[in-house]
Design a protein around this motif. Structure first.
Motif, PDB file in Angstrom:
ATOM      1  N   LYS A 129       0.832  -1.214   0.000  1.00 52.03           N
ATOM      2  CA  LYS A 129       0.000   0.000   0.000  1.00 52.03           C
ATOM      3  C   LYS A 129       0.864   1.261   0.000  1.00 52.03           C
ATOM      4  N   GLY A 130       0.504   2.217  -0.866  1.00 51.16           N
ATOM      5  CA  GLY A 130       1.203   3.503  -0.944  1.00 51.16           C
ATOM      6  C   GLY A 130       2.377   3.508  -1.890  1.00 51.16           C
ATOM      7  N   LYS A 131       2.797   2.338  -2.417  1.00 49.03           N
ATOM      8  CA  LYS A 131       3.920   2.290  -3.347  1.00 49.03           C
ATOM      9  C   LYS A 131       3.425   2.545  -4.778  1.00 49.03           C
ATOM     10  N   THR A 132       4.274   3.148  -5.581  1.00 44.49           N
ATOM     11  CA  THR A 132       3.888   3.563  -6.934  1.00 44.49           C
ATOM     12  C   THR A 132       4.670   2.786  -7.981  1.00 44.49           C
ATOM     13  N   VAL A 133       3.984   2.438  -9.062  1.00 49.51           N
ATOM     14  CA  VAL A 133       4.601   1.735 -10.188  1.00 49.51           C
ATOM     15  C   VAL A 133       4.264   2.496 -11.465  1.00 49.51           C
ATOM     16  N   SER A 134       5.261   2.744 -12.291  1.00 52.10           N
ATOM     17  CA  SER A 134       5.041   3.330 -13.613  1.00 52.10           C
ATOM     18  C   SER A 134       5.225   2.231 -14.654  1.00 52.10           C
ATOM     19  N   TYR A 135       4.518   2.358 -15.769  1.00 52.38           N
ATOM     20  CA  TYR A 135       4.529   1.276 -16.746  1.00 52.38           C
ATOM     21  C   TYR A 135       4.290   1.817 -18.153  1.00 52.38           C
ATOM     22  N   ALA A 136       4.610   0.951 -19.131  1.00 52.53           N
ATOM     23  CA  ALA A 136       4.308   1.215 -20.535  1.00 52.53           C
ATOM     24  C   ALA A 136       4.274  -0.128 -21.253  1.00 52.53           C
ATOM     25  N   TRP A 137       3.239  -0.373 -22.034  1.00 54.00           N
ATOM     26  CA  TRP A 137       3.162  -1.621 -22.789  1.00 54.00           C
ATOM     27  C   TRP A 137       2.693  -1.354 -24.212  1.00 54.00           C
ATOM     28  N   THR A 138       3.061  -2.268 -25.111  1.00 50.82           N
ATOM     29  CA  THR A 138       2.725  -2.161 -26.532  1.00 50.82           C
ATOM     30  C   THR A 138       2.239  -3.515 -27.031  1.00 50.82           C
ATOM     31  N   ALA A 139       1.204  -3.506 -27.834  1.00 54.16           N
ATOM     32  CA  ALA A 139       0.665  -4.735 -28.452  1.00 54.16           C
ATOM     33  C   ALA A 139       1.135  -4.814 -29.894  1.00 54.16           C
ATOM     34  N   ASP A 171      -1.525   0.333 -27.328  1.00 51.69           N
ATOM     35  CA  ASP A 171      -0.491   0.631 -26.321  1.00 51.69           C
ATOM     36  C   ASP A 171      -1.110   1.460 -25.198  1.00 51.69           C
ATOM     37  N   ASN A 172      -0.401   1.507 -24.091  1.00 50.35           N
ATOM     38  CA  ASN A 172      -0.868   2.283 -22.940  1.00 50.35           C
ATOM     39  C   ASN A 172       0.308   2.507 -22.001  1.00 50.35           C
ATOM     40  N   GLN A 173       0.287   3.653 -21.328  1.00 56.25           N
ATOM     41  CA  GLN A 173       1.337   3.930 -20.339  1.00 56.25           C
ATOM     42  C   GLN A 173       0.771   4.806 -19.236  1.00 56.25           C
ATOM     43  N   GLY A 174       1.420   4.797 -18.091  1.00 55.03           N
ATOM     44  CA  GLY A 174       0.967   5.593 -16.946  1.00 55.03           C
ATOM     45  C   GLY A 174       1.593   5.083 -15.660  1.00 55.03           C
ATOM     46  N   GLU A 175       0.911   5.317 -14.538  1.00 50.39           N
ATOM     47  CA  GLU A 175       1.386   4.837 -13.245  1.00 50.39           C
ATOM     48  C   GLU A 175       0.190   4.668 -12.323  1.00 50.39           C
ATOM     49  N   PHE A 176       0.365   3.854 -11.311  1.00 54.44           N
ATOM     50  CA  PHE A 176      -0.671   3.693 -10.297  1.00 54.44           C
ATOM     51  C   PHE A 176      -0.011   3.576  -8.931  1.00 54.44           C
ATOM     52  N   THR A 177      -0.755   3.965  -7.892  1.00 50.46           N
ATOM     53  CA  THR A 177      -0.299   3.834  -6.508  1.00 50.46           C
ATOM     54  C   THR A 177      -1.214   2.840  -5.807  1.00 50.46           C
ATOM     55  N   ALA A 178      -0.625   1.809  -5.243  1.00 54.59           N
ATOM     56  CA  ALA A 178      -1.416   0.746  -4.632  1.00 54.59           C
ATOM     57  C   ALA A 178      -2.236   1.294  -3.469  1.00 54.59           C
ATOM     58  N   ILE A 179      -3.530   0.974  -3.439  1.00 55.21           N
ATOM     59  CA  ILE A 179      -4.405   1.436  -2.359  1.00 55.21           C
ATOM     60  C   ILE A 179      -4.530   0.391  -1.265  1.00 55.21           C
ATOM     61  N   PHE A 180      -3.872  -0.769  -1.452  1.00 50.27           N
ATOM     62  CA  PHE A 180      -3.851  -1.809  -0.419  1.00 50.27           C
ATOM     63  C   PHE A 180      -2.671  -2.738  -0.725  1.00 50.27           C
ATOM     64  N   ASP A 181      -2.296  -3.559   0.246  1.00 49.26           N
ATOM     65  CA  ASP A 181      -1.280  -4.576   0.023  1.00 49.26           C
ATOM     66  C   ASP A 181      -1.887  -5.690  -0.815  1.00 49.26           C
TER      67      ASP A 181
END
Length: 211
Positions: A129-139, A171-181
């Protein structure tokens, strides 16, 4: 030597005349005091006549000169210059940074999965929880339907949190912050008639990768 005859009683001034003369003399003296003496000596001009005659300016000049004379008399004699003391400048050394305050090392993974026509697959990261991950993927090979979501540890069947989704996306890219473990990641489904390869790059403070 001439002998002057004494005046008779009738020739002497009466008491009334003496009183009137005395009063007149006092008034004249008071007028001179207010209009001449006080402005010229003390720069006090209650009537304004002294300033019109230039006497008040004279009094002000006398007062300034007197004050300067007193200041010169009271000024102490110049003493010998005090010895100069060398100044030492202390330079503080930077405090060593503790390992506890250093930023956590981020992980980076490059992952590839291939989807056959109609097939769906997901890649999950174990994130607290509270950790952030950035990502990018392509099909590669065609667009896909996707959803970015997370599931808490020991979640009830069917419960998840969606961070975003789309249809027929290449394709898509962005980031998310976990709201729970729990596990957080992506699900893709290939609705085309040919194979599609997903190339994902994820960077962040996560624990592990689950496929």
């Amino acid at each position: 030597m001439f002998n002057t005859p004494l005046p008779t009683v009738n020739e002497l001034p009466s008491t009334r005349k003496l009183v009137r003369s005395t009063v007149i003399a006092m008034l004249v003296a008071a007028g001179l005091l207010v209009t001449v003496v006080m402005p010229s000596e003390y720069a006090i001009d209650p009537t304004g006549v002294g300033r019109a005659l230039g006497l008040t300016q004279m009094g002000e000049l006398k007062i300034i000169l007197a004050q300067e004379a007193l200041a010169d008399a009271a000024a102490p004699q110049a003493s010998a210059p005090a010895p100069q003391v060398a100044q030492v400048q202390l330079v503080a050394k930077p405090a060593p940074q503790s390992e506890a305050t250093s930023a956590p090392a981020l992980k980076t993974n490059q992952i590839t999965v291939t989807l056959k026509p109609g097939e769906g697959k997901e890649i999950k990261l174990e994130v607290l929880k509270g950790k952030t991950v950035s990502y990018a993927w392509t099909a590669l090979g065609g667009p896909v339907n996707y959803e970015t979501h997370g599931e808490p540890y020991n979640a009830k069947k069917g419960y998840f949190h969606s961070y975003g989704k789309g249809k027929q996306v290449k394709d898509n890219q962005g980031e998310f912050t976990a709201i729970f473990d729990g596990t957080h990641g992506w699900f893709w489904r290939n609705r085309s008639n040919s194979d599609v390869t997903i190339s994902l790059k994820a960077t962040g403070d996560y624990l592990s990768v689950k496929q």
